[in-house]
Motif scaffolding. Structure first.
Motif, PDB file in Angstrom:
ATOM      1  N   SER A 167      49.316  42.969  45.245  1.00 41.43           N
ATOM      2  CA  SER A 167      49.350  41.849  44.307  1.00 41.43           C
ATOM      3  C   SER A 167      48.031  41.749  43.550  1.00 41.43           C
ATOM      4  O   SER A 167      46.995  41.439  44.136  1.00 41.43           O
ATOM      5  CB  SER A 167      49.620  40.540  45.060  1.00 41.43           C
ATOM      6  N   PRO A 168      48.032  42.020  42.244  1.00 43.15           N
ATOM      7  CA  PRO A 168      46.790  41.963  41.474  1.00 43.15           C
ATOM      8  C   PRO A 168      46.473  40.563  40.967  1.00 43.15           C
ATOM      9  O   PRO A 168      47.362  39.793  40.608  1.00 43.15           O
ATOM     10  CB  PRO A 168      47.073  42.910  40.299  1.00 43.15           C
ATOM     11  N   VAL A 169      45.184  40.230  40.954  1.00 40.09           N
ATOM     12  CA  VAL A 169      44.675  39.030  40.305  1.00 40.09           C
ATOM     13  C   VAL A 169      44.081  39.474  38.981  1.00 40.09           C
ATOM     14  O   VAL A 169      43.089  40.221  38.966  1.00 40.09           O
ATOM     15  CB  VAL A 169      43.607  38.328  41.170  1.00 40.09           C
ATOM     16  N   PHE A 170      44.659  39.044  37.874  1.00 44.44           N
ATOM     17  CA  PHE A 170      44.243  39.537  36.564  1.00 44.44           C
ATOM     18  C   PHE A 170      43.041  38.757  36.049  1.00 44.44           C
ATOM     19  O   PHE A 170      43.091  38.084  35.023  1.00 44.44           O
ATOM     20  CB  PHE A 170      45.419  39.481  35.579  1.00 44.44           C
ATOM     21  N   GLU A 171      41.958  38.905  36.789  1.00 42.54           N
ATOM     22  CA  GLU A 171      40.707  38.243  36.442  1.00 42.54           C
ATOM     23  C   GLU A 171      39.570  39.085  37.015  1.00 42.54           C
ATOM     24  O   GLU A 171      39.651  39.551  38.152  1.00 42.54           O
ATOM     25  CB  GLU A 171      40.673  36.833  37.025  1.00 42.54           C
ATOM     26  N   SER A 172      38.521  39.270  36.234  1.00 38.76           N
ATOM     27  CA  SER A 172      37.364  40.026  36.706  1.00 38.76           C
ATOM     28  C   SER A 172      36.514  39.122  37.593  1.00 38.76           C
ATOM     29  O   SER A 172      35.937  38.137  37.119  1.00 38.76           O
ATOM     30  CB  SER A 172      36.535  40.545  35.527  1.00 38.76           C
ATOM     31  N   LEU A 173      36.433  39.483  38.884  1.00 38.72           N
ATOM     32  CA  LEU A 173      35.758  38.635  39.869  1.00 38.72           C
ATOM     33  C   LEU A 173      34.527  39.305  40.471  1.00 38.72           C
ATOM     34  O   LEU A 173      33.977  38.816  41.460  1.00 38.72           O
ATOM     35  CB  LEU A 173      36.740  38.255  40.982  1.00 38.72           C
ATOM     36  N   MET A 174      34.100  40.407  39.881  1.00 35.40           N
ATOM     37  CA  MET A 174      32.902  41.089  40.364  1.00 35.40           C
ATOM     38  C   MET A 174      32.332  41.960  39.262  1.00 35.40           C
ATOM     39  O   MET A 174      32.994  42.238  38.249  1.00 35.40           O
ATOM     40  CB  MET A 174      33.219  41.943  41.599  1.00 35.40           C
ATOM     41  N   TYR A 175      31.079  42.391  39.467  1.00 34.71           N
ATOM     42  CA  TYR A 175      30.417  43.319  38.560  1.00 34.71           C
ATOM     43  C   TYR A 175      30.373  44.686  39.231  1.00 34.71           C
ATOM     44  O   TYR A 175      29.799  44.834  40.313  1.00 34.71           O
ATOM     45  CB  TYR A 175      29.008  42.836  38.238  1.00 34.71           C
TER      46      TYR A 175
END
Length: 291
Positions: free
Chosen positions: A206-214
């Motif tokens: 299940s992907p979370v379509f948000e950039s949560l890391m660098y």
């Protein structure tokens, strides 16, 4: 009700340059109910001293001492095998997590588990790609690489789909239980192997379509951020030996997991590329309509 336990698995090797920044980003998370487990793979720089410093200061910082595993993939597998928790995150030594990474991915994990109780679950997020100074070069790893984690749905189809990047994912205990431990010698990397085992056992990605890391890119990355622009015949011709070695290793892993023939793999690879083209055309259409 039993309180859930969260483990962050950090594999290190000669990582003193960026290690403090990564560890500090973990301790800046909005969720604090986790334990960080670290294994160093034989560093010769100041990595070990940094780890020991944090271990003295933090109650939830655990250094595991055992022989070198001779590589990042085996190091992560060794941590996963030794640590007992309900949920497992995988942390690279040179990235930086945004403060909400654990909170948001665990929220998704609970949603999926509520809908599909008792199944292996892998949740992943997108990432900002950066240079070595953490200057963003792309706001989306998935967009840059041209990958679509939403297409990771079944074992047959997903074997020909680019896999989840390990530092973006969290898996539950059921996913660990379903790993084919006797086949890990065939793993191209821990993240690809875990993803395939989850899907092979009827689990969910299940992907979370948000950039949560660098996702930091520098000269010493074990694996870096691939660019979709490089997926061209000229690139493949210039790097034909690497491309062939990668494909052979992937097929060996798939065969070990009982995937089947190379013809099935090529079929689903063609289907995946068509789905990517369709998704791109759809996105371009939406952009034009918005204008």
């Amino acid at each position: 009700m039993k309180e859930e336990t969260i483990a962050i698995l950090l594999a290190t090797y000669n990582g003193e340059r960026y290690l403090r920044e990564q560890i500090d980003s973990l301790y800046a998370q909005t969720r604090k109910d986790w334990t960080l487990y670290v294994h160093d793979d034989g560093s010769t720089d100041g990595t070990r001293s940094i780890l020991e410093e944090y271990a003295r200061e933090k109650d939830n910082f655990v250094i595991l001492d055992y022989p070198s595993q001779k590589g990042a993939s085996n190091n992560f597998f060794s941590l996963l095998r030794r640590v007992d928790a309900d949920y497992y995150f995988f942390a690279d030594q040179d990235d930086r997590w945004m403060p909400c990474k654990i909170e948001k991915t665990m929220d998704r994990m609970r949603q999926v588990e509520a809908a599909r109780a008792g199944v292996p679950v892998l949740v992943c997020c997108d990432a900002c790609v950066t240079d070595e100074s953490l200057q963003v070069t792309s706001p989306s790893l998935w967009q840059q690489a041209g990958t679509h984690p939403e297409f990771l749905t079944t074992f047959d189809e997903s074997a020909a789909t680019p896999f989840v990047t390990g530092c973006t994912m969290v898996v539950n205990q059921e996913a660990k239980r379903r790993l084919l431990w006797d086949k890990i010698a065939y793993a191209t990397m821990h993240d690809a192997f875990i993803t395939l085992c989850v899907l092979k056992s009827g689990g969910v990605v299940s992907p979370v379509f948000e950039s949560l890391m660098y996702y930091r890119q520098h000269g010493d990355n074990t694996l870096g951020a691939f660019s979709a622009r490089e997926d061209r015949w000229m690139y493949k011709l210039r790097h034909i030996q690497t491309v062939l070695q990668t494909d052979i290793a992937l097929l060996r892993m798939l065969r070990a997991l009982g995937y089947g023939s190379i013809f099935k793999f090529l079929k689903y690879k063609r289907i995946y590329k068509q789905r990517v083209r369709n998704a791109s055309l759809h996105a371009n259409k939406l952009t034009k309509d918005d204008k």
